[in-house]
Design a protein around this motif. Sequence first.
Motif, PDB file in Angstrom:
ATOM      1  N   ILE A  89      34.386 -31.730  40.059  1.00 57.61           N
ATOM      2  CA  ILE A  89      33.935 -32.898  39.290  1.00 57.61           C
ATOM      3  C   ILE A  89      33.185 -32.450  38.043  1.00 57.61           C
ATOM      4  CG2 ILE A  89      32.318 -34.848  39.303  1.00 57.61           C
ATOM      5  CD1 ILE A  89      33.231 -35.346  42.227  1.00 57.61           C
ATOM      6  N   GLU A  90      32.366 -31.421  38.157  1.00 53.08           N
ATOM      7  CA  GLU A  90      31.649 -30.891  37.001  1.00 53.08           C
ATOM      8  C   GLU A  90      32.626 -30.466  35.902  1.00 53.08           C
ATOM      9  OE1 GLU A  90      29.186 -26.881  36.175  1.00 53.08           O
ATOM     10  OE2 GLU A  90      28.438 -28.101  37.852  1.00 53.08           O
ATOM     11  N   LYS A  91      33.719 -29.818  36.282  1.00 54.80           N
ATOM     12  CA  LYS A  91      34.731 -29.411  35.303  1.00 54.80           C
ATOM     13  C   LYS A  91      35.387 -30.632  34.661  1.00 54.80           C
ATOM     14  CE  LYS A  91      34.266 -25.006  36.050  1.00 54.80           C
ATOM     15  NZ  LYS A  91      33.521 -24.193  35.101  1.00 54.80           N
ATOM     16  N   LEU A  92      35.689 -31.656  35.463  1.00 55.56           N
ATOM     17  CA  LEU A  92      36.311 -32.866  34.920  1.00 55.56           C
ATOM     18  C   LEU A  92      35.367 -33.592  33.959  1.00 55.56           C
ATOM     19  CD1 LEU A  92      38.061 -34.163  38.148  1.00 55.56           C
ATOM     20  CD2 LEU A  92      39.203 -33.285  36.100  1.00 55.56           C
ATOM     21  N   LEU A  93      34.092 -33.646  34.287  1.00 52.68           N
ATOM     22  CA  LEU A  93      33.121 -34.273  33.385  1.00 52.68           C
ATOM     23  C   LEU A  93      33.019 -33.497  32.081  1.00 52.68           C
ATOM     24  CD1 LEU A  93      30.316 -35.224  35.945  1.00 52.68           C
ATOM     25  CD2 LEU A  93      32.024 -36.745  34.905  1.00 52.68           C
ATOM     26  N   PHE A  94      33.072 -32.164  32.170  1.00 55.74           N
ATOM     27  CA  PHE A  94      33.055 -31.327  30.978  1.00 55.74           C
ATOM     28  C   PHE A  94      34.289 -31.594  30.112  1.00 55.74           C
ATOM     29  CE2 PHE A  94      33.710 -27.385  28.596  1.00 55.74           C
ATOM     30  CZ  PHE A  94      32.472 -27.287  27.973  1.00 55.74           C
ATOM     31  N   LEU A  95      35.398 -31.964  30.752  1.00 49.54           N
ATOM     32  CA  LEU A  95      36.641 -32.273  30.035  1.00 49.54           C
ATOM     33  C   LEU A  95      36.701 -33.742  29.608  1.00 49.54           C
ATOM     34  CD1 LEU A  95      39.084 -30.186  32.243  1.00 49.54           C
ATOM     35  CD2 LEU A  95      38.380 -29.691  29.889  1.00 49.54           C
ATOM     36  N   GLU A  96      35.551 -34.397  29.620  1.00 42.68           N
ATOM     37  CA  GLU A  96      35.355 -35.740  29.074  1.00 42.68           C
ATOM     38  C   GLU A  96      35.922 -36.876  29.917  1.00 42.68           C
ATOM     39  OE1 GLU A  96      36.498 -35.674  24.956  1.00 42.68           O
ATOM     40  OE2 GLU A  96      35.107 -34.054  24.509  1.00 42.68           O
ATOM     41  N   PHE A  97      36.055 -36.663  31.214  1.00 46.87           N
ATOM     42  CA  PHE A  97      36.323 -37.787  32.107  1.00 46.87           C
ATOM     43  C   PHE A  97      34.990 -38.440  32.415  1.00 46.87           C
ATOM     44  CE2 PHE A  97      40.145 -35.329  32.686  1.00 46.87           C
ATOM     45  CZ  PHE A  97      41.117 -36.298  32.758  1.00 46.87           C
ATOM     46  N   LYS A  98      35.015 -39.715  32.782  1.00 45.32           N
ATOM     47  CA  LYS A  98      33.790 -40.443  33.099  1.00 45.32           C
ATOM     48  C   LYS A  98      33.574 -40.431  34.608  1.00 45.32           C
ATOM     49  CE  LYS A  98      34.312 -43.362  29.108  1.00 45.32           C
ATOM     50  NZ  LYS A  98      35.516 -43.975  28.636  1.00 45.32           N
ATOM     51  N   SER A  99      32.321 -40.360  35.009  1.00 42.77           N
ATOM     52  CA  SER A  99      32.008 -40.288  36.440  1.00 42.77           C
ATOM     53  C   SER A  99      32.498 -41.515  37.195  1.00 42.77           C
ATOM     54  CB  SER A  99      30.513 -40.080  36.664  1.00 42.77           C
ATOM     55  OG  SER A  99      29.785 -41.153  36.116  1.00 42.77           O
ATOM     56  N   ASN A 100      32.569 -42.674  36.527  1.00 43.09           N
ATOM     57  CA  ASN A 100      33.037 -43.888  37.224  1.00 43.09           C
ATOM     58  C   ASN A 100      34.554 -43.899  37.417  1.00 43.09           C
ATOM     59  OD1 ASN A 100      33.801 -44.436  34.601  1.00 43.09           O
ATOM     60  ND2 ASN A 100      32.865 -46.462  34.528  1.00 43.09           N
ATOM     61  N   GLN A 101      35.265 -42.906  36.890  1.00 41.97           N
ATOM     62  CA  GLN A 101      36.705 -42.760  37.119  1.00 41.97           C
ATOM     63  C   GLN A 101      37.000 -41.952  38.372  1.00 41.97           C
ATOM     64  OE1 GLN A 101      37.299 -41.096  32.895  1.00 41.97           O
ATOM     65  NE2 GLN A 101      39.344 -41.664  33.557  1.00 41.97           N
TER      66      GLN A 101
END
Length: 137
Positions: A89-101
Amino acid sequence: MRFLTIILLVFSGTLSYAQDEPHAYILKSIYFGGGSYYVDEYQYEELKHLIDSVKDIRDYTITIHSHTDNIGGAAYNEWLSQMRGDAVIEKLLFLEFKSNQIEKRDFGQFNPVYDNNTWEGRRRNRRVDIIFWPVVM
């Protein structure tokens, strides 16, 4: 006329695919060493490549399924599963996904897909599955 596109993802001898059809999904697995929750650079680059190759992927919802093998106790594997899911999840957030996704489910050593009685099965169970779901309007 409907066109069928198959996205092939090959890593560590495993093959995952998704069909570009209504309600289809894209699956990417991140694999870990025993007792580790470190996402290595190669797998991170593979994840970035996948994200860059799918049109409008940032509009998808994401389900994270984290797993472990059966080595160690249930409590330890639950913790390790949580750490693996959080690392992805940390990597996905770094790649500009939103936590609510992102929705996360930690399975630990339970619900194995592969045989934990073999080395290869345990290796393949030490993973996080990232499932990208297109938003249906």
